[in-house]
Enzyme design. Structure first.
Site, PDB file in Angstrom:
ATOM      1  N   GLY A  11       0.830  -1.201   0.000  1.00 49.75           N
ATOM      2  CA  GLY A  11       0.000   0.000   0.000  1.00 49.75           C
ATOM      3  C   GLY A  11       0.859   1.242   0.000  1.00 49.75           C
ATOM      4  O   GLY A  11       1.694   1.435  -0.884  1.00 49.75           O
ATOM      5  N   ALA A  14       2.678   4.765  -3.030  1.00 52.99           N
ATOM      6  CA  ALA A  14       2.850   4.149  -4.336  1.00 52.99           C
ATOM      7  C   ALA A  14       1.707   3.191  -4.658  1.00 52.99           C
ATOM      8  O   ALA A  14       1.139   3.226  -5.760  1.00 52.99           O
ATOM      9  CB  ALA A  14       4.188   3.418  -4.399  1.00 52.99           C
ATOM     10  N   ALA A  49       6.701  15.963   0.030  1.00 51.23           N
ATOM     11  CA  ALA A  49       6.686  17.017  -0.969  1.00 51.23           C
ATOM     12  C   ALA A  49       6.689  16.398  -2.361  1.00 51.23           C
ATOM     13  O   ALA A  49       7.191  15.300  -2.567  1.00 51.23           O
ATOM     14  CB  ALA A  49       7.902  17.948  -0.810  1.00 51.23           C
ATOM     15  N   LYS A  77       3.949  24.799  -2.542  1.00 46.59           N
ATOM     16  CA  LYS A  77       5.392  24.748  -2.758  1.00 46.59           C
ATOM     17  C   LYS A  77       5.718  25.413  -4.092  1.00 46.59           C
ATOM     18  O   LYS A  77       5.320  24.928  -5.153  1.00 46.59           O
ATOM     19  CB  LYS A  77       5.868  23.294  -2.759  1.00 46.59           C
ATOM     20  CG  LYS A  77       7.352  23.111  -3.069  1.00 46.59           C
ATOM     21  CD  LYS A  77       7.710  21.632  -3.111  1.00 46.59           C
ATOM     22  CE  LYS A  77       9.158  21.421  -3.516  1.00 46.59           C
ATOM     23  NZ  LYS A  77       9.510  19.988  -3.604  1.00 46.59           N
ATOM     24  N   LEU A 332       9.773   2.554  -4.484  1.00 47.12           N
ATOM     25  CA  LEU A 332      11.014   2.025  -3.934  1.00 47.12           C
ATOM     26  C   LEU A 332      11.319   0.612  -4.404  1.00 47.12           C
ATOM     27  O   LEU A 332      12.480   0.198  -4.402  1.00 47.12           O
ATOM     28  CB  LEU A 332      10.950   2.048  -2.400  1.00 47.12           C
ATOM     29  CG  LEU A 332      10.644   3.401  -1.750  1.00 47.12           C
ATOM     30  CD1 LEU A 332      10.597   3.255  -0.231  1.00 47.12           C
ATOM     31  CD2 LEU A 332      11.664   4.444  -2.162  1.00 47.12           C
ATOM     32  N   GLU A 341      15.048  16.792  -4.850  1.00 50.08           N
ATOM     33  CA  GLU A 341      14.112  17.538  -5.687  1.00 50.08           C
ATOM     34  C   GLU A 341      12.696  16.953  -5.621  1.00 50.08           C
ATOM     35  O   GLU A 341      11.867  17.222  -6.495  1.00 50.08           O
ATOM     36  CB  GLU A 341      14.604  17.580  -7.132  1.00 50.08           C
ATOM     37  CG  GLU A 341      15.784  18.519  -7.363  1.00 50.08           C
ATOM     38  CD  GLU A 341      15.378  19.989  -7.432  1.00 50.08           C
ATOM     39  OE1 GLU A 341      14.167  20.269  -7.458  1.00 50.08           O
ATOM     40  OE2 GLU A 341      16.291  20.843  -7.460  1.00 50.08           O
ATOM     41  N   THR A 343      11.273  13.992  -6.115  1.00 49.67           N
ATOM     42  CA  THR A 343      10.865  13.324  -7.336  1.00 49.67           C
ATOM     43  C   THR A 343      10.321  11.912  -7.122  1.00 49.67           C
ATOM     44  O   THR A 343       9.899  11.270  -8.089  1.00 49.67           O
ATOM     45  CB  THR A 343      12.043  13.242  -8.323  1.00 49.67           C
ATOM     46  OG1 THR A 343      13.181  12.684  -7.644  1.00 49.67           O
ATOM     47  CG2 THR A 343      12.399  14.623  -8.855  1.00 49.67           C
TER      48      THR A 343
END
Length: 506
Positions: A11, A14, A49, A77, A332, A341, A343
């Site tokens: 879960g 992702a 973020a 942001k 991951l 950054e 991402t």
């Protein structure tokens, strides 16, 4: 090969991004989507973020942006402030959105360089609408600003509570028909060709699927452990391998940007949410111990810590394939790039986007599936390598030599792709043509300029412009944006008016 049974393992952000996107794609179709996650297994949950494309993802699902931001404790942001990266006591800003406007068809950055040689034209970020707003801690939705403000070229992303994002997307996905199973995967069964067939769960249940999405985190249960897809290690380019993360009390003002402050062995992030602050020290444990990193992080908090720091380990890099046989890895499970950054979630939504573009059908042959997987892997590798190079850029241009860590990143060998980009920029201020890249020219220009890199010459066509007129145009644009920005609400005021999180959820 049938594709009417999708199984998502894991879960978190992702997994529920994948479930939401598939459910939306297959709405009103006879397709089963099952997500398996165990309430006994925690998620990393520190991704707080994102970058602007996430806003598009939310809108494409049909979610109400205003309600979503309120539900996840979100703030806005406009970019990232980098402190002490080029050298101690120096800072620069990587903005989102436009950087100036072309003059007579000439790229703005080249006009800025031309003007700078002819006189004082201010700081580069004086011409980036997002940076102008960020500097004054002000915010308004750029697409609602008048064109004559000069600020409507700004762009924005979000800070948020990652666990709340997963919960919101889980609610959306389950309402759309996704079945959630609370269990651990005990065993993965494959056929003679290595194709995944069945998951045996801790509940005794067996799940058969046609396609499997691996969102099992660093374990990479399906792609890594079951299919044995090798991992390309990029630690020589991005040596940070650990993070200490801690949440702290909110202290009042809420800047509309992330702060990344360079440290002796890495960098510290600071992310303001409505109800708390997110903080973390990304570091290499070859240069600093866990205890030292935690002590340094805690000493720099602006509010009281809400818990003890958590230590995370990672290896920067990616699997050699992200789609193998009937398994696609997201997040991951497929790769990791440090959050400099922000991402990580973008790579998940990007992977989902490509998957939806390349979806096989019931009639797709095995050979055709292999072609789809090859295209997917090529696109995703290009994204990972582009982002890798952009992250390395922040390190390799440093002037710092005050610690072994900074001496290493300053002198490390660079990938050929980044060396070419730097050589091109050095020669003429040019950058390679954009081909569906995440980071466009204004982003590269902001970091290159912020880190002190200057080309040998701007484009010669700019010399045809009248220097006085160029300076006049730049000064007028700079003053226009500064004046318009003063009329905007502060970031805190806008949040209270537009998307304040209910007190009960704080």
């Amino acid at each position: 090969m049938k594709t009417n049974r999708w199984i998502i393992v894991g879960g978190g952000t992702a997994g529920w991004i994948a479930a939401s996107a598939l459910a939306h794609q297959y709405r009103n179709q006879a397709v089963s989507i099952t997500l398996v996650e165990s309430s006994e297994i925690g998620t990393v949950g520190v991704g707080e973020a994102v970058i602007p494309p996430f806003i598009t993802f939310i809108r494409n699902l049909g979610l109400d942006e205003q309600q979503f931001i309120a539900a996840v404790g979100g703030t806005f942001k406009l970019g990232i402030e980098f402190k002490n990266w080029r050298r101690q006591h120096h800072s620069y800003f990587h903005h989102f959105g436009d950087l100036g406007r072309p003059l007579n068809g000439n790229d703005f950055y080249h006009c800025f360089l031309h003007a700078g040689r002819a006189g004082d034209c201010g700081d580069l970020m004086d011409y980036a609408p997002s940076a102008v707003m960020a500097r004054q801690h002000r915010f308004f939705l750029p697409f609602k600003l008048a064109p004559d403000s000069g600020l409507n070229g700004a762009n924005y992303a979000l800070h948020f509570d990652a666990s709340r994002v997963a919960a919101e997307l889980r609610r959306f996905a389950c309402d759309a028909g996704v079945k959630r199973v609370d269990a651990k995967v005990e065993r993965v069964l494959t056929d003679d060709a290595g194709t995944i067939q069945t998951l045996q769960l801790s509940t005794g249940e067996q799940l058969d699927g046609d396609y499997f999405i691996d969102c099992s985190g660093f374990r990479s249960l399906l792609l890594g452990q079951t299919l044995n897809i090798p991992y390309d290690d990029w630690s020589d380019l991005l040596p940070c391998n650990s993070a200490a993360a801690v949440q702290s009390e909110h202290t009042g003002d809420t800047p509309p940007y992330t702060t990344a402050s360079a440290q002796d062995a890495g960098w510290i992030w600071r992310i303001p949410l409505q109800h708390r602050m997110g903080n973390g020290y990304v570091f290499s444990n070859d240069y600093i111990s866990d205890d030292e990193a935690c002590a340094s992080l805690l000493a720099q908090l602006t509010g009281k810590p809400l818990h003890d720091p958590r230590i995370l380990r990672f290896t920067t890099g990616m699997r050699q394939q992200l789609w193998a046989k009937n398994c696609i890895a997201l997040g991951l499970a497929g790769g990791f790039l440090e959050p400099l950054e922000s991402t990580a979630i973008h790579l998940v939504t990007r992977g989902v986007q490509f998957l939806l573009q390349l979806l096989p059908t019931v009639a797709t042959t095995e050979t055709q599936c292999q072609a789809l997987a090859a295209e997917y892997n090529q696109r995703m590798r290009a994204d990972y390598e582009e982002i890798r190079d952009f992250l390395v850029l922040h390190y390799c241009l440093t002037e710092r030599d005050d610690s072994p860590f900074w001496r290493y990143v300053r002198d490390m060998p660079l990938p050929a792709s980044l060396k070419h980009r730097l050589a091109l920029f050095d020669a003429s201020g040019q950058l390679p043509p954009e081909n569906d890249e995440l980071f466009r020219k204004p982003s590269w220009q902001a970091v290159l300029h912020g880190m002190g890199r200057r080309p040998a010459h701007y484009h010669p066509a700019v010399d045809q412009l009248d220097a006085a007129q160029v300076n006049q145009a730049l000064n007028a644009a700079r003053q226009q944006m500064a004046n318009a920005c003063q009329q905007l609400p502060t970031h805190n005021e806008f949040i209270q008016q537009f998307c304040a999180t209910p007190q009960a959820a704080q």
